[in-house]
Design an enzyme around this catalytic site. Sequence first.
Site, PDB file in Angstrom:
ATOM      1  N   GLU A  99       4.616   8.845   1.284  1.00 21.59           N
ATOM      2  CA  GLU A  99       4.663   8.308  -0.058  1.00 21.59           C
ATOM      3  C   GLU A  99       6.051   7.766  -0.403  1.00 21.59           C
ATOM      4  O   GLU A  99       7.064   8.253   0.104  1.00 21.59           O
ATOM      5  CB  GLU A  99       4.280   9.382  -1.086  1.00 21.59           C
ATOM      6  CG  GLU A  99       2.888   9.983  -0.882  1.00 21.59           C
ATOM      7  CD  GLU A  99       2.895  11.187   0.039  1.00 21.59           C
ATOM      8  OE1 GLU A  99       3.857  11.338   0.826  1.00 21.59           O
ATOM      9  OE2 GLU A  99       1.939  11.979  -0.013  1.00 21.59           O
ATOM     10  N   ASP A 100       6.081   6.761  -1.292  1.00 22.10           N
ATOM     11  CA  ASP A 100       7.317   6.192  -1.826  1.00 22.10           C
ATOM     12  C   ASP A 100       8.229   5.631  -0.733  1.00 22.10           C
ATOM     13  O   ASP A 100       9.442   5.553  -0.910  1.00 22.10           O
ATOM     14  CB  ASP A 100       8.090   7.239  -2.649  1.00 22.10           C
ATOM     15  CG  ASP A 100       7.265   7.794  -3.796  1.00 22.10           C
ATOM     16  OD1 ASP A 100       6.539   6.996  -4.432  1.00 22.10           O
ATOM     17  OD2 ASP A 100       7.338   9.003  -4.047  1.00 22.10           O
ATOM     18  N   ARG A 101       7.636   5.263   0.383  1.00 21.16           N
ATOM     19  CA  ARG A 101       8.370   4.698   1.529  1.00 21.16           C
ATOM     20  C   ARG A 101       9.369   5.682   2.137  1.00 21.16           C
ATOM     21  O   ARG A 101      10.255   5.290   2.892  1.00 21.16           O
ATOM     22  CB  ARG A 101       9.100   3.409   1.143  1.00 21.16           C
ATOM     23  CG  ARG A 101       8.168   2.281   0.686  1.00 21.16           C
ATOM     24  CD  ARG A 101       7.181   1.906   1.785  1.00 21.16           C
ATOM     25  NE  ARG A 101       6.426   0.695   1.475  1.00 21.16           N
ATOM     26  CZ  ARG A 101       5.238   0.680   0.867  1.00 21.16           C
ATOM     27  NH1 ARG A 101       4.699   1.828   0.480  1.00 21.16           N
ATOM     28  NH2 ARG A 101       4.608  -0.452   0.648  1.00 21.16           N
ATOM     29  N   LEU A 102       9.242   6.964   1.822  1.00 21.00           N
ATOM     30  CA  LEU A 102      10.090   7.981   2.451  1.00 21.00           C
ATOM     31  C   LEU A 102       9.376   8.484   3.701  1.00 21.00           C
ATOM     32  O   LEU A 102       8.956   9.638   3.803  1.00 21.00           O
ATOM     33  CB  LEU A 102      10.374   9.119   1.466  1.00 21.00           C
ATOM     34  CG  LEU A 102      11.253   8.737   0.266  1.00 21.00           C
ATOM     35  CD1 LEU A 102      11.433   9.922  -0.678  1.00 21.00           C
ATOM     36  CD2 LEU A 102      12.621   8.236   0.739  1.00 21.00           C
ATOM     37  N   ARG A 122       0.842  -1.189   0.000  1.00 15.72           N
ATOM     38  CA  ARG A 122       0.000   0.000   0.000  1.00 15.72           C
ATOM     39  C   ARG A 122       0.875   1.236   0.000  1.00 15.72           C
ATOM     40  O   ARG A 122       2.067   1.180   0.303  1.00 15.72           O
ATOM     41  CB  ARG A 122      -0.912   0.019   1.232  1.00 15.72           C
ATOM     42  CG  ARG A 122      -0.145  -0.025   2.553  1.00 15.72           C
ATOM     43  CD  ARG A 122      -1.049   0.131   3.746  1.00 15.72           C
ATOM     44  NE  ARG A 122      -1.668   1.440   3.783  1.00 15.72           N
ATOM     45  CZ  ARG A 122      -2.520   1.824   4.728  1.00 15.72           C
ATOM     46  NH1 ARG A 122      -2.857   0.985   5.700  1.00 15.72           N
ATOM     47  NH2 ARG A 122      -3.045   3.036   4.717  1.00 15.72           N
TER      48      ARG A 122
END
Length: 214
Positions: free
Chosen positions: A191-194, A11
């Site tokens: 977002e974007d695993r950041l 997700r």
Amino acid sequence: MEGKDLQRLRREYARSRLTEDAVDADPIRQFGRWFEAALEADLHEPNAMVVATVSPEGRPSARVVLLKGFDERGFVFYTNYEGRKGRELEKNPACALLFYWGELERQVRVEGRAARLLAEESDAYFRSRPRGSHLGAWASRQSEPVASRGELENRRDEIEARYRGREIPRPPFWGGFRVEPASVEFWQGREDRLHDRLLYTRGTDGWTLTRLQP
């Protein structure tokens, strides 16, 4: 379940953000903000937390318990002092707590040292619990083997008969721990695993705030 099946669980995190200028300078007050948000979101047991301990042999152990209070002194939970976590905390008070509020895409990690509450504090909380919980506290020899469910229930019935018509006192082997935090980390999914990670570390002059890479 194979890895390809787990891919379906991926997700994106995009509900909120966590910035240095928006958080409180004190991590306990900041925790209070997030805890209130978890309550307002009507999450299932928002006070559930993982307590991780370490045995004298260095074996880690973790389990979910319920947070029963927090203030500037730390985070409070109650347990059987003679169970595994109680015994391990007596030998090595260093421990960690973890709160996870998935619907809010947030978690809080606490590292610190646990110490028993004063007997008066444990007494007061014990009196506030329902009578069934009083019986359970006496009946359970936490973490010890038991031959059957029936044996446990028979022990409860014996305690109930012993104290019928009387107040049940707090067992001497049951009470609270307070975890005094040395560090508190707040994690907000992004977002974007950041992801945002802000770490409070306690020093002689108070708390220091540091951003960690995800």
